[in-house]
Design a protein around this motif. Structure first.
Motif, PDB file in Angstrom:
ATOM      1  N   LYS A 208     -13.680 -15.563  27.905  1.00  0.00           N
ATOM      2  CA  LYS A 208     -13.407 -14.303  27.264  1.00  0.00           C
ATOM      3  C   LYS A 208     -14.513 -14.059  26.249  1.00  0.00           C
ATOM      4  CE  LYS A 208      -9.338 -12.988  24.858  1.00  0.00           C
ATOM      5  NZ  LYS A 208      -7.897 -13.056  24.850  1.00  0.00           N
ATOM      6  N   LYS A 209     -15.177 -12.960  26.374  1.00  0.00           N
ATOM      7  CA  LYS A 209     -16.304 -12.679  25.493  1.00  0.00           C
ATOM      8  C   LYS A 209     -15.882 -11.986  24.195  1.00  0.00           C
ATOM      9  CE  LYS A 209     -19.699 -12.764  29.034  1.00  0.00           C
ATOM     10  NZ  LYS A 209     -20.555 -13.869  28.869  1.00  0.00           N
ATOM     11  N   PHE A 210     -14.729 -11.312  24.216  1.00  0.00           N
ATOM     12  CA  PHE A 210     -14.230 -10.656  23.005  1.00  0.00           C
ATOM     13  C   PHE A 210     -12.746 -10.364  23.162  1.00  0.00           C
ATOM     14  CE2 PHE A 210     -15.899  -7.405  25.827  1.00  0.00           C
ATOM     15  CZ  PHE A 210     -14.895  -6.449  25.847  1.00  0.00           C
ATOM     16  N   THR A 211     -12.085 -10.126  22.054  1.00  0.00           N
ATOM     17  CA  THR A 211     -10.667  -9.799  22.059  1.00  0.00           C
ATOM     18  C   THR A 211     -10.494  -8.348  22.476  1.00  0.00           C
ATOM     19  OG1 THR A 211     -10.260 -11.392  20.310  1.00  0.00           O
ATOM     20  CG2 THR A 211      -8.599  -9.695  20.617  1.00  0.00           C
ATOM     21  N   GLY A 212      -9.510  -8.099  23.320  1.00  0.00           N
ATOM     22  CA  GLY A 212      -9.236  -6.739  23.757  1.00  0.00           C
ATOM     23  C   GLY A 212      -8.937  -5.831  22.579  1.00  0.00           C
ATOM     24  N   ARG A 213      -9.337  -4.576  22.726  1.00  0.00           N
ATOM     25  CA  ARG A 213      -9.122  -3.619  21.638  1.00  0.00           C
ATOM     26  C   ARG A 213      -9.284  -2.199  22.157  1.00  0.00           C
ATOM     27  NH1 ARG A 213     -13.651  -6.522  20.022  1.00  0.00           N
ATOM     28  NH2 ARG A 213     -15.613  -5.632  20.639  1.00  0.00           N
TER      29      ARG A 213
ATOM     30  N   GLY B 180      -1.638 -19.561  30.835  1.00  0.00           N
ATOM     31  CA  GLY B 180      -0.664 -18.662  30.235  1.00  0.00           C
ATOM     32  C   GLY B 180      -0.860 -17.261  30.785  1.00  0.00           C
ATOM     33  N   LEU B 181       0.231 -16.597  31.111  1.00  0.00           N
ATOM     34  CA  LEU B 181       0.222 -15.198  31.513  1.00  0.00           C
ATOM     35  C   LEU B 181       0.883 -14.395  30.406  1.00  0.00           C
ATOM     36  CD1 LEU B 181       1.372 -15.160  35.261  1.00  0.00           C
ATOM     37  CD2 LEU B 181      -0.784 -14.279  34.359  1.00  0.00           C
ATOM     38  N   ASP B 182       0.170 -13.433  29.857  1.00  0.00           N
ATOM     39  CA  ASP B 182       0.730 -12.576  28.817  1.00  0.00           C
ATOM     40  C   ASP B 182       1.217 -11.275  29.441  1.00  0.00           C
ATOM     41  OD1 ASP B 182       0.057 -14.525  27.034  1.00  0.00           O
ATOM     42  OD2 ASP B 182      -1.575 -13.425  26.102  1.00  0.00           O
ATOM     43  N   PHE B 183       2.429 -10.881  29.083  1.00  0.00           N
ATOM     44  CA  PHE B 183       3.046  -9.653  29.575  1.00  0.00           C
ATOM     45  C   PHE B 183       3.352  -8.738  28.398  1.00  0.00           C
ATOM     46  CE2 PHE B 183       4.083 -12.738  32.811  1.00  0.00           C
ATOM     47  CZ  PHE B 183       4.107 -12.024  34.000  1.00  0.00           C
ATOM     48  N   GLY B 184       3.203  -7.453  28.622  1.00  0.00           N
ATOM     49  CA  GLY B 184       3.650  -6.454  27.671  1.00  0.00           C
ATOM     50  C   GLY B 184       4.766  -5.655  28.312  1.00  0.00           C
ATOM     51  N   VAL B 185       5.797  -5.338  27.546  1.00  0.00           N
ATOM     52  CA  VAL B 185       6.888  -4.500  28.038  1.00  0.00           C
ATOM     53  C   VAL B 185       6.689  -3.110  27.460  1.00  0.00           C
ATOM     54  CG1 VAL B 185       9.386  -4.162  28.143  1.00  0.00           C
ATOM     55  CG2 VAL B 185       8.432  -6.486  28.200  1.00  0.00           C
TER      56      VAL B 185
ATOM     57  N   ALA C 131      -5.031 -22.934  30.061  1.00  0.00           N
ATOM     58  CA  ALA C 131      -4.167 -23.597  29.076  1.00  0.00           C
ATOM     59  C   ALA C 131      -4.931 -24.145  27.873  1.00  0.00           C
ATOM     60  CB  ALA C 131      -3.373 -24.705  29.745  1.00  0.00           C
ATOM     61  N   TYR C 132      -6.169 -24.570  28.066  1.00  0.00           N
ATOM     62  CA  TYR C 132      -6.904 -25.135  26.927  1.00  0.00           C
ATOM     63  C   TYR C 132      -7.163 -24.087  25.843  1.00  0.00           C
ATOM     64  CZ  TYR C 132     -11.382 -23.008  28.128  1.00  0.00           C
ATOM     65  OH  TYR C 132     -12.366 -22.120  28.372  1.00  0.00           O
ATOM     66  N   ALA C 133      -7.053 -22.808  26.187  1.00  0.00           N
ATOM     67  CA  ALA C 133      -7.417 -21.751  25.245  1.00  0.00           C
ATOM     68  C   ALA C 133      -6.213 -20.990  24.688  1.00  0.00           C
ATOM     69  CB  ALA C 133      -8.352 -20.762  25.940  1.00  0.00           C
ATOM     70  N   ILE C 134      -4.996 -21.508  24.869  1.00  0.00           N
ATOM     71  CA  ILE C 134      -3.826 -20.775  24.401  1.00  0.00           C
ATOM     72  C   ILE C 134      -3.063 -21.590  23.362  1.00  0.00           C
ATOM     73  CG2 ILE C 134      -3.572 -19.426  26.510  1.00  0.00           C
ATOM     74  CD1 ILE C 134      -1.344 -21.307  27.383  1.00  0.00           C
ATOM     75  N   ALA C 135      -2.235 -20.876  22.615  1.00  0.00           N
ATOM     76  CA  ALA C 135      -1.370 -21.500  21.619  1.00  0.00           C
ATOM     77  C   ALA C 135       0.071 -21.190  21.986  1.00  0.00           C
ATOM     78  CB  ALA C 135      -1.692 -20.949  20.232  1.00  0.00           C
ATOM     79  N   SER C 136       0.979 -21.924  21.442  1.00  0.00           N
ATOM     80  CA  SER C 136       2.397 -21.677  21.664  1.00  0.00           C
ATOM     81  C   SER C 136       2.907 -20.745  20.575  1.00  0.00           C
ATOM     82  CB  SER C 136       3.162 -22.987  21.620  1.00  0.00           C
ATOM     83  OG  SER C 136       4.539 -22.745  21.813  1.00  0.00           O
ATOM     84  N   TYR C 137       3.577 -19.689  20.983  1.00  0.00           N
ATOM     85  CA  TYR C 137       4.151 -18.739  20.017  1.00  0.00           C
ATOM     86  C   TYR C 137       5.602 -19.035  19.818  1.00  0.00           C
ATOM     87  CZ  TYR C 137      -0.076 -15.978  20.445  1.00  0.00           C
ATOM     88  OH  TYR C 137      -1.376 -15.553  20.433  1.00  0.00           O
TER      89      TYR C 137
END
Length: 108
Positions: free
Chosen positions: A1-6, A83-88, A102-108
């Motif tokens: 990932k080169k940058f955070t989505g925005r 990790g798969l991120d979903f938006g509702v 998985a190496y790049a994610i954290a647990s929320y």
């Protein structure tokens, strides 16, 4: 990932510094009422966490999660754990926002 989505207002300013050949995926701006992360190991969803609280009455449909995992597994891009991120959306529809190894994610 080169940058955070925005949300990009001015591409020449907001994407400054990216190489010309960097792939950038765009979509319309949407409003998520809740966000979830599903933890996947060897093609199976093993845990799920809401990380943007939309209230306890909002849930992900298991069929939606399974369809996303299956698509990821069939894409050839899946790693052993991710990790798969979903938006509702306000309509109640759940959409995939992103996936990360998985190496790049954290647990929320």
């Amino acid at each position: 990932k080169k940058f955070t989505g925005r949300v990009v207002e001015d591409a020449s300013r907001d994407l400054c510094g990216l190489a010309r050949r960097t792939k950038v995926y765009c979509s319309e701006v949407v409003n998520f009422v809740a966000e979830f992360r599903v933890f996947v190991c060897h093609g199976k969803g093993v845990a799920q966490r809401m990380y943007s609280d939309g209230g306890t009455d909002i849930q992900l449909e298991p069929a939606t999660v399974q369809a996303a995992i299956q698509a990821m597994e069939e894409s050839g891009e899946a790693t052993a754990a991710y990790g798969l991120d979903f938006g509702v959306l306000e309509s109640g529809e759940a959409v995939v926002v992103e996936w990360n190894d998985a190496y790049a994610i954290a647990s929320y």
